[in-house]
Design a protein around this motif. Sequence first.
Motif, PDB file in Angstrom:
ATOM      1  N   SER A  55       0.847  -1.187   0.000  1.00  0.00           N
ATOM      2  CA  SER A  55       0.000   0.000   0.000  1.00  0.00           C
ATOM      3  C   SER A  55       0.882   1.237   0.000  1.00  0.00           C
ATOM      4  O   SER A  55       2.033   1.206   0.434  1.00  0.00           O
ATOM      5  N   TYR A  85      -4.601  -9.588  -2.751  1.00  0.00           N
ATOM      6  CA  TYR A  85      -4.748  -8.561  -1.711  1.00  0.00           C
ATOM      7  C   TYR A  85      -5.889  -7.624  -2.066  1.00  0.00           C
ATOM      8  O   TYR A  85      -6.290  -7.488  -3.221  1.00  0.00           O
ATOM      9  N   CYS A  87      -7.511  -3.721  -0.187  1.00  0.00           N
ATOM     10  CA  CYS A  87      -7.434  -2.750   0.909  1.00  0.00           C
ATOM     11  C   CYS A  87      -8.436  -1.638   0.631  1.00  0.00           C
ATOM     12  O   CYS A  87      -8.243  -0.836  -0.289  1.00  0.00           O
ATOM     13  N   ASN A 103      -7.809   6.064   4.711  1.00  0.00           N
ATOM     14  CA  ASN A 103      -7.644   4.651   5.024  1.00  0.00           C
ATOM     15  C   ASN A 103      -6.408   4.496   5.898  1.00  0.00           C
ATOM     16  O   ASN A 103      -5.302   4.844   5.499  1.00  0.00           O
ATOM     17  N   ASP A 105      -5.323   1.552   7.217  1.00  0.00           N
ATOM     18  CA  ASP A 105      -4.677   0.250   7.059  1.00  0.00           C
ATOM     19  C   ASP A 105      -3.483   0.355   6.106  1.00  0.00           C
ATOM     20  O   ASP A 105      -3.502   1.157   5.160  1.00  0.00           O
ATOM     21  N   TRP A 107      -0.344  -2.443   4.221  1.00  0.00           N
ATOM     22  CA  TRP A 107      -0.001  -3.858   4.006  1.00  0.00           C
ATOM     23  C   TRP A 107       1.205  -3.946   3.083  1.00  0.00           C
ATOM     24  O   TRP A 107       1.556  -2.986   2.388  1.00  0.00           O
ATOM     25  N   VAL A 121       0.404  -6.925   7.601  1.00  0.00           N
ATOM     26  CA  VAL A 121      -0.806  -6.104   7.676  1.00  0.00           C
ATOM     27  C   VAL A 121      -0.702  -5.238   8.918  1.00  0.00           C
ATOM     28  O   VAL A 121      -0.329  -5.725  10.000  1.00  0.00           O
ATOM     29  N   ASP A 123      -2.839  -2.090  10.960  1.00  0.00           N
ATOM     30  CA  ASP A 123      -4.123  -1.395  11.089  1.00  0.00           C
ATOM     31  C   ASP A 123      -3.962  -0.208  12.029  1.00  0.00           C
ATOM     32  O   ASP A 123      -3.881  -0.370  13.250  1.00  0.00           O
ATOM     33  N   CYS A 307      -5.415 -10.379   7.887  1.00  0.00           N
ATOM     34  CA  CYS A 307      -6.483  -9.399   7.674  1.00  0.00           C
ATOM     35  C   CYS A 307      -6.602  -8.454   8.860  1.00  0.00           C
ATOM     36  O   CYS A 307      -6.365  -8.846  10.007  1.00  0.00           O
ATOM     37  N   THR A 360      -8.675  -4.782   5.085  1.00  0.00           N
ATOM     38  CA  THR A 360      -7.471  -5.243   4.384  1.00  0.00           C
ATOM     39  C   THR A 360      -7.384  -6.763   4.409  1.00  0.00           C
ATOM     40  O   THR A 360      -7.607  -7.387   5.452  1.00  0.00           O
TER      41      THR A 360
END
Length: 402
Positions: A55, A85, A87, A103, A105, A107, A121, A123, A307, A360
Amino acid sequence: LKQTSASRQGTGRRSPASVKMGTCNSAAAPRATSGGAQRRQKAFSDGESVTSVSSELDMARIPNAEKRTLSLGGGVDLNSNGIGYACRKGRKPAGSGAARQPNQDSWCVHHRANQLSVYGVFDGHGEKGHLISDCVKKQLPQVAVQVAKAGLNAVGTDMLLKESFERMQKKIEAQTHIGCQHSGTTASVVLHDRANARLTISHVGDSKIVLVRKKVGTAAHELEGVELTRDHKPELEDERARIERAGGRVVFDGYTHRVHKKRGVGPGLNMSRSFGDVLAHKVCGVSSEPETTVRDLGSGDEALLLCSDGIWDVISPQGAADIVKDFGPWEAMAAAKRLADVAVARWLAGTGGTMTDDITVVLVYLNQRPSLSRGDTGSTELLSSADDSACTSSESTSSSEP
């Protein structure tokens, strides 16, 4: 959702715990006109062919929008290698401060064909959680790879991963300008040793990791979802004990358990381990020490899921296994998208169409043999920071929610 308003080292090798971590700088900057500007990062250290996809910091506030990605090097098509994946930006209640957040999240996937892959991942939570999750995403997997390459036994690996997580936390605490007093992130990182069919898992927080495997004792091809991590929640007996010893307390607010100071209210974190969250770490006993496990894979192990809780709050591990079983390894991207779609639909159904969490999914089919799409002469560079060590985040103010 995360807060209230408020061993042995290899001879001649450098200790992975001593690998330099950069700074986590954030600065306002115009959004790249391409929507996906690529930045170069130093190779992990040995010049091997690597494919990296992750990301990218994305300040867009459009609900359910896919987060921007960076992709560099290697020449490996992840989907054809059984890696998918998704997201998605969440939808937060109108008028709330969270409605204006991007966002949070993050990854990453770092893939060495036929050798070592790393999945992560992260968060984020709190006002600046997107910056912290992005920073940890850039730095922590590199250190984890150095640990794996050191060739340590299980005890040594556990020790050095703990040291690496501790160093990451100290680095974040030193960067006071990114707002880490009341913001933080989870972190779930998997080292996938493909040559030896082994997973090394380290995590803090509640971004659960699930193994999808053939159900033991069944004749048909039935799959089950098995949790490989436990969520670090303050109500757990051992977590509560550590929090209370450090001067914090655990309070149930009618919905979830939260960590508060011994006297007064706040910080209100609903997890017992994280990165960032400096106040909760300093006075309430929240920890950045990971739980680390090593698991040897068997022939019945089909897939791995990392996740954020945007998935796990509405889909059980078994429910996720039931979705994944409808797809083949060559459909990894479609399977990840399907999981995200189901989660979004369940969030909207459960909140009257008013809310979804950031979502995600990183999905890895374990029995898919990696293959290079354009030979073995791929790039030896990975994506992340603009120089050799800095963890730099750029915020944009040009996008807005419709």
